[in-house]
Design an enzyme around this catalytic site. Structure first.
Site, PDB file in Angstrom:
ATOM      1  N   ASP A 308      -1.388   5.128  -6.353  1.00 48.90           N
ATOM      2  CA  ASP A 308      -0.865   4.084  -5.491  1.00 48.90           C
ATOM      3  C   ASP A 308       0.155   3.283  -6.290  1.00 48.90           C
ATOM      4  O   ASP A 308      -0.078   2.965  -7.455  1.00 48.90           O
ATOM      5  CB  ASP A 308      -2.011   3.182  -5.025  1.00 48.90           C
ATOM      6  N   THR A 380      -1.639  -4.913   9.050  1.00 44.70           N
ATOM      7  CA  THR A 380      -2.525  -3.746   8.978  1.00 44.70           C
ATOM      8  C   THR A 380      -1.733  -2.573   8.426  1.00 44.70           C
ATOM      9  O   THR A 380      -0.502  -2.533   8.518  1.00 44.70           O
ATOM     10  CB  THR A 380      -3.090  -3.354  10.355  1.00 44.70           C
ATOM     11  N   GLU A 382      -1.633   0.311   9.591  1.00 47.34           N
ATOM     12  CA  GLU A 382      -1.077   1.108  10.688  1.00 47.34           C
ATOM     13  C   GLU A 382       0.219   0.502  11.230  1.00 47.34           C
ATOM     14  O   GLU A 382       1.217   1.194  11.406  1.00 47.34           O
ATOM     15  CB  GLU A 382      -2.101   1.243  11.822  1.00 47.34           C
ATOM     16  N   ARG A 384       1.988  -1.995   9.754  1.00 44.51           N
ATOM     17  CA  ARG A 384       2.833  -2.338   8.605  1.00 44.51           C
ATOM     18  C   ARG A 384       3.697  -3.573   8.860  1.00 44.51           C
ATOM     19  O   ARG A 384       4.824  -3.667   8.393  1.00 44.51           O
ATOM     20  CB  ARG A 384       3.704  -1.139   8.197  1.00 44.51           C
ATOM     21  N   MET A 385       3.179  -4.512   9.616  1.00 47.38           N
ATOM     22  CA  MET A 385       3.863  -5.800   9.810  1.00 47.38           C
ATOM     23  C   MET A 385       2.845  -6.844  10.228  1.00 47.38           C
ATOM     24  O   MET A 385       1.738  -6.527  10.652  1.00 47.38           O
ATOM     25  CB  MET A 385       4.985  -5.689  10.855  1.00 47.38           C
TER      26      MET A 385
END
Length: 690
Positions: A308, A380, A382, A384-385
Site C-alpha cells: 500500500d 469511503t 468505494e 473515493r470522495m
C-alpha cells in the site's frame, strides 16, 4: 482540532525482550531440561515418528542391559536414552525462548478498571465488543479496540519493547490500540473490539510459547518421508538377521537396535520441530508476530509483493499545501468550500485541509446554525470522495475521476482546466483532490483542486533493489490517479503499480497472481486492506493499523514498518534452507555410519570385511558404541545452527543448492569419520569395550 500535548517527562522501563547470552544460554538449557524429560511421554513422542522409534529402541536396550548386564549393553542403553533426551532438549530450548518472551508479556497483564463513556467504572474483564470506554493521561487502556474520538500519545513498550511513545487517533489507519498499553497524554474514547481473554496480548502469549503452533504442510510431508525411511531401515535390519545367522554371525538384539538408531535419520528427526519453532522465534526477535508456521514458510517462497502506498512507501498523512481555483473561482472560494466539506473529515488529509484554510485564509469557526443544518458525507473506499449537504448547497471533494463524474451526473460539464491542473499536480508526484459544488437547481461545477504533498520514505529505493535481487516483484497499490502513481512508483523504485485501486481491485490482482502459480505477500494497515490481507499468502498487518487489518493478516509487525517484509522473506528463506541443509547433513551422516557399524557386525564371520573398516576402529564393540555416542552428540552440536538458521544471502536456487551439497552434503560425509574415530580413541580404554 485537538492538539497533542507534550507527554509527561517519564521513562517507563522497557521490559526485557531478548533471551540473554544468545542461542545456548546455560540457564535456558538448565530450565529446558525438565521439559525435555517430560517429553519422553510416549503420547508426546509418537508425534515424531523417528524419535519414537529411538525411544522404543532405548526401552529394548534397557531391558537387554537389565537381563544380561555388561559394560557394552549399559553404555549403549544410556546413550540411546541420551539421544532421545537431546532431541527433546532441542525442541524444549526452542520453546523455552518463546516462553521467556511469553512470561514478559504476562507481566504486562494487570487488572484494569475501565470507565465507560457513561461514567460507570467496571472491571476490564467485563468489557465486551462494542463498549465505549474513556482513557485519559496516565491510565492503562483496558482492552483492544479502535480510537473513535480524540488523539493521544500512547506508550506501547509493553508490546513493542520501544519506549518512544506513538500517536493514536480516531479516523485513518492509526486508530488501533492494545489493552495493557498506557496513555501518556490527552483523552481518547476507545471502542472495544476483543473479548476478555482473546486480546492481542493473549494471542501473542499463546503463539510465542508454542501453544498454538501447528505443524506446517512441509513439516508433515518431511515427517512422512522420514517415517518411510525409518520403516525401510527397520525392514532391512529385520531381514539382515536371518542372513547373519546363516553366515554364523547372528547378532544380539541390542546391536540390531543400535544399528537401526544409527542408520535412520535421527539428526533431522530430532531437530525438525526446533527448526520450525526457531523460525517463528526469529520473527518475534524482530518484533513480527507470525500467526502460523505456514506463513513463515510461504514468506520464503514469495514471488510478488503488494505494498500500500500511503504509510508504507510514503510517510502517509498527506498534507494540503495549496488551493488552486479554476476559471473565475478564487483560491479563497475553494478554500471556503474545502474547509466546510472537511469539518467532519477525521482523515489526516481532511484535517490538514482545515488547518491550511485556517492558516492561509483565516477561515476559523463556522456559525453554529450552519454546522447544525449540515449533513456530512463520509469518505469511503468505494466512492473515493466526501463532502457536506446543506439545505441549498452540496459540496464534494475527493479523487478527480470520482468528483468529476459526480459533476457530470448532476448536470455539470467540468472544463479542461480542471483536467490540466490535476495532470500537472500528478506529474509532479503530488495528489490532487477536486472540489465541486451544486447550488440549488443549478448544474454542478468544479471549483478547483487541492494539492496534497506525499513524501516517499528514505531508503525505499535501496530496499526494493534488494527485493529485486531476491527475485521478488514489487507492486505499489494506491487510490491515486495513474499519473501520481507513476511519479511516486518511479521515485520509490517499485516494479509496477496499481492506480485508483478499490478493495475489489486489490483482490482481483492477488487472485490473478495466484492463478499464475505465484505466492503473494501484502502489507497493509487499513480496514479496506483487510480482504486483501486475508487473501494473500503472506498478509503482514501493521500494529498501528486497524483491528480489522490485524485480524485479517497472518502476521503482525509490532514496529509498523512495512519494509520489514524484506526481513520476513529472508527469515522464511532461511527456514527452508536450514531444513534442507540439515536434512542433507543427516542423510549423509547415515551413509558414513555404515562404515562404522556394518564391518563391526560381520568382521568375525567375514574377516575380509575388515578392509571396509577404513577408520581403523579399535574393536567391534568400540565401533558400535562410538557410532551411538556420535549419533547423540551431533544433535547437541547442531542445536545452535537449528536455532540460528543457516545464513541466507540473495542468490539463485542453483547456487544455493551447490553450496548446501558442498557444505552440508560433503560435510555430513566427512564429519562422522572424524567424530567417530575421536570417540573410539577414548572409549577403547573403557574396560569391556576394548
Amino acid at each position: 482540532m485537538t492538539l497533542i500535548q507534550e507527554p509527561p517527562v517519564q521513562t517507563p522501563p522497557s521490559p526485557p525482550r531478548r533471551v540473554a547470552n544468545g542461542l545456548l544460554d546455560p540457564k535456558l538449557l538448565l530450565t529446558s531440561l525438565p521439559d525435555a524429560v517430560k517429553k519422553l511421554d510416549p503420547r508426546v513422542m509418537v508425534r515424531t515418528p523417528v524419535m519414537f522409534v529411538v525411544e522404543i529402541g532405548s526401552v529394548i536396550s534397557t531391558v537387554f542391559a537389565i537381563v544380561d548386564p555388561s559394560v557394552f549393553s549399559i553404555v549403549v542403553a544410556v546413550w540411546l536414552w541420551l539421544t532421545v533426551v537431546f532431541a527433546n532438549l532441542a525442541e524444549a530450548v526452542a520453546e523455552g525462548r518463546g516462553k521467556a518472551q511469553a512470561e514478559t508479556l504476562r507481566r504486562t497483564k494487570t487488572e484494569t478498571v475501565a470507565r465507560r463513556v457513561t461514567g460507570e467504572e467496571v472491571p476490564a474483564t467485563s468489557l465486551v465488543p462494542g463498549d465505549l470506554v474513556v482513557v485519559e493521561a496516565g491510565q492503562l487502556i483496558p482492552g483492544d479496540g479502535d480510537v473513535v474520538e480524540g488523539v493521544a500519545s500512547v506508550d506501547e513498550s509493553a508490546i513493542t519493547g520501544e519506549s518512544a511513545p506513538v500517536i493514536r487517533e480516531s479516523g485513518g489507519d492509526r486508530s488501533a490500540v492494545t489493552g495493557g498499553t498506557r496513555v501518556l497524554s490527552d483523552r481518547i474514547v476507545v471502542k472495544i473490539t476483543a473479548k476478555a481473554g482473546e486480546s492481542f496480548i493473549d494471542r501473542m502469549i499463546a503463539l510465542v510459547e508454542g501453544a498454538s503452533r501447528q505443524k506446517t504442510p512441509n513439516e508433515i510431508a518431511l515427517n512422512i518421508l522420514l517415517a518411510s525411511l525409518t520403516i525401510v531401515f527397520l525392514l532391512a535390519v529385520a531381514t539382515l538377521q536371518p542372513f547373519a545367522a546363516y553366515a554364523g554371525a547372528e547378532q544380539p538384539l541390542i546391536i540390531l537396535v543400535a544399528l537401526v538408531v544409527c542408520l535412520i535419520p535421527t539428526t533431522i528427526g530430532a531437530l525438525l520441530s526446533a527448526i520450525g519453532i526457531a523460525g517463528m522465534d526469529r520473527l518475534v526477535q524482530r518484533n513480527v508476530l507470525a500467526m502460523s508456521g505456514r506463513a513463515v514458510e510461504a514468506a520464503g517462497d514469495v514471488n510478488t509483493l503488494l505494498l500500500d502506498k500511503t504509510g508504507t512507501i510514503t510517510l502517509g498523512n498527506r498534507e494540503a499545501t495549496e488551493f488552486i481555483g479554476v476559471g473565475e473561482v478564487a483560491p479563497m472560494e475553494i478554500a471556503d468550500a474545502a474547509q466546510l466539506s472537511s469539518l467532519a473529515d477525521e482523515t489526516p488529509e481532511g484535517r490538514s485541509i482545515v488547518v491550511l484554510a485556517k492558516n492561509e485564509y483565516a477561515l476559523r469557526e463556522r456559525e453554529e446554525g450552519l454546522v447544525a443544518s449540515a449533513t456530512f458525507v463520509p469518505f469511503t473506499a468505494e466512492t473515493r470522495m466526501s463532502g457536506v449537504d446543506l439545505p441549498d448547497r452540496m459540496i464534494r471533494k475527493g479523487a478527480a475521476s470520482a468528483v468529476l463524474k459526480w459533476v457530470r451526473d448532476n448536470g455539470g460539464q467540468p472544463g479542461s482546466e480542471v483536467g490540466s491542473t490535476v495532470d500537472a499536480i500528478s506529474a509532479e508526484g503530488g495528489t490532487p483532490l477536486v472540489v465541486a459544488e451544486k447550488v440549488g437547481d443549478e448544474p454542478a461545477r468544479a471549483l478547483g483542486v487541492i494539492r496534497l504533498k506525499d513524501v516517499v520514505k528514505s531508503g525505499m529505493k535501496e530496499r526494493f533493489d534488494e527485493l529485486r535481487r531476491m527475485g521478488i516483484r514489487t507492486v505499489m497499490i494506491t487510490g491515486d490517479n495513474p499519473l501520481t502513481a507513476k511519479a511516486i512508483a518511479e521515485e520509490a523504485g517499485v516494479d509496477d503499480f496499481l492506480a485508483e485501486a478499490t478493495p475489489e481491485d486489490k483482490m482481483r490482482l492477488i487472485k490473478t497472481e495466484q492463478e499464475g502459480g505465484k505466492l503473494v505477500a501484502m502489507t497493509g494497515d487499513g480496514t479496506n486492506d483487510a480482504p486483501a490481507l486475508a487473501a494473500a499468502d503472506v498478509g503482514v498487518a501493521m500494529n498501528s493499523g486497524t483491528s480489522a487489518a490485524k485480524e485479517a493478516g497472518n502476521m503482525v509487525d509490532l514496529d509498523s514498518n512495512p519494509t520489514k517484509l524484506i526481513e520476513i522473506v529472508e527469515i522464511g528463506k532461511q527456514l527452508l534452507i536450514t531444513r534442507g541443509a540439515l536434512t542433507t547433513f543427516s542423510i549423509a551422516n547415515d551413509v558414513a555410519k555404515y562404515f562404522a557399524i556394518i564391518p563391526a557386525m560381520f568382521v568375525v564371520a567375514y574377516p575380509s570385511l575388515d578392509t571396509l573398516n577404513i577408520m581403523r576402529l579399535h574393536s567391534p564393540e568400540s565401533a558400535i558404541v562410538s557410532a551411538v555416542i556420535f549419533n547423540a552428540l551431533v544433535i547437541i552440536a547442531l542445536i545452535p545452527l537449528a536455532l540460528r538458521g543457516v545464513r541466507y544471502t540473495p542468490s539463485s536456487a542453483s547456487s544455493m543448492l551447490r553450496r548446501n551439497l558442498l557444505v552440508y552434503g560433503l560435510g555430513g560425509l566427512i564429519v562422522p569419520f572424524i567424530g567417530i574415530k575421536l570417540i573410539d580413541l577414548v572409549v577403547q580404554f573403557i574396560p569391556g569395550l576394548s
